[in-house]
Design an enzyme around this catalytic site. Structure first.
Site, short mmCIF file in Angstrom:
data_model
loop_
_atom_site.label_atom_id
_atom_site.label_comp_id
_atom_site.label_asym_id
_atom_site.label_seq_id
_atom_site.Cartn_x
_atom_site.Cartn_y
_atom_site.Cartn_z
N LYS A 49 0.71 4.12 6.90
CA LYS A 49 0.08 5.03 5.95
C LYS A 49 0.63 6.44 6.16
CE LYS A 49 -2.97 2.17 4.04
NZ LYS A 49 -2.33 0.94 4.56
N SER A 103 0.81 -1.22 0.00
CA SER A 103 0.00 0.00 0.00
C SER A 103 0.85 1.27 0.00
CB SER A 103 -0.96 0.01 1.20
OG SER A 103 -0.25 0.13 2.41
#
Length: 224
Positions: free
Chosen positions: A179, A142
């Site tokens: 993230k 990701s």
């Protein structure tokens, strides 16, 4: 001004210096307890914490050899090694920091719980602008476009706060994720760096916490 140590604290500090000069690595709590006749490693831990409060050593949570000499204590260890003709082999490890390597994190348990720590990894603090508290093994892609790949080791400094744009390790419910942090108008978003993944919007009802910010990366896979 010199720091005043108790006789026992001085004894422990000399043992740490001696072990670093002899082996290149600090002793574990259990080794200190054994060498000085303590009944348990907890007694050694209490003395180490006192030394840390007095600024002679730095401790890393979750690492059995997470002891780093500071200031004059570090210099004395280096000089001790040099006097024995071992300056070149001792100079590097004296400042080496041992941090826990965290693998897969089980739901609902602390990230530095013993069952998550795969092993301790020796690193040079100068590799990073800020000293990391642990390394986290990255899972998934990701954050691929930020250069963070599956299997890489993310160096993380523990903190409950982050600025917009920083890469963070966050806990959301039962999941721990890496993230980019973004807060706007009271709303938090966790942004991926891969168009195949969607942003995560954190709501007031979510069980959310920051586990730390990324301060560096160690590439664990070969470049092709």
């Amino acid at each position: 001004m010199s720091v005043k140590l108790t006789a026992r604290q001085q004894q422990i500090l000399e043992l740490i210096r001696s072990e670093i000069s002899r082996t290149g690595f600090p002793p574990t709590r259990a080794e200190i307890a054994r060498a000085l006749g303590f009944k348990s490693a907890n007694a050694a831990e209490d003395h180490l914490r006192a030394l840390a409060r007095k600024g002679t050593i730095e401790l890393t949570a979750g690492a059995s050899r997470g002891i780093r000499l500071l200031g004059a204590a570090a210099g004395a260890a280096a000089e001790s090694g040099a006097s024995g003709g071992l300056a070149s082999s001792v100079a590097g490890p004296v400042t080496q920091l041992f941090v826990p390597l965290v693998g897969r994190v089980a739901a609902g348990s602390p990230i530095l719980a013993a069952e998550h720590v795969e092993r301790e990894v020796g690193i040079e603090p100068s590799l990073f602008t800020q000293t990391p508290d642990y390394l986290l093994r990255v899972r998934g892609l990701s954050m691929r476009d930020a250069g963070i790949l599956d299997g890489d080791l993310l160096a993380v400094r523990k903190t409950p706060d982050a600025r917009n744009g920083q890469i963070v390790v966050a806990r959301l419910g039962d999941e721990v994720t890496v993230k980019r942090f973004m807060r706007s108008g009271g709303q938090i978003q966790l942004l991926p760096e891969n168009p195949d993944f969607n942003p995560i919007v954190v709501t007031a009802q979510d069980d959310f916490s920051l586990e730390g910010i990324a301060v560096g990366l160690i590439r664990a896979t070969p470049l092709h």
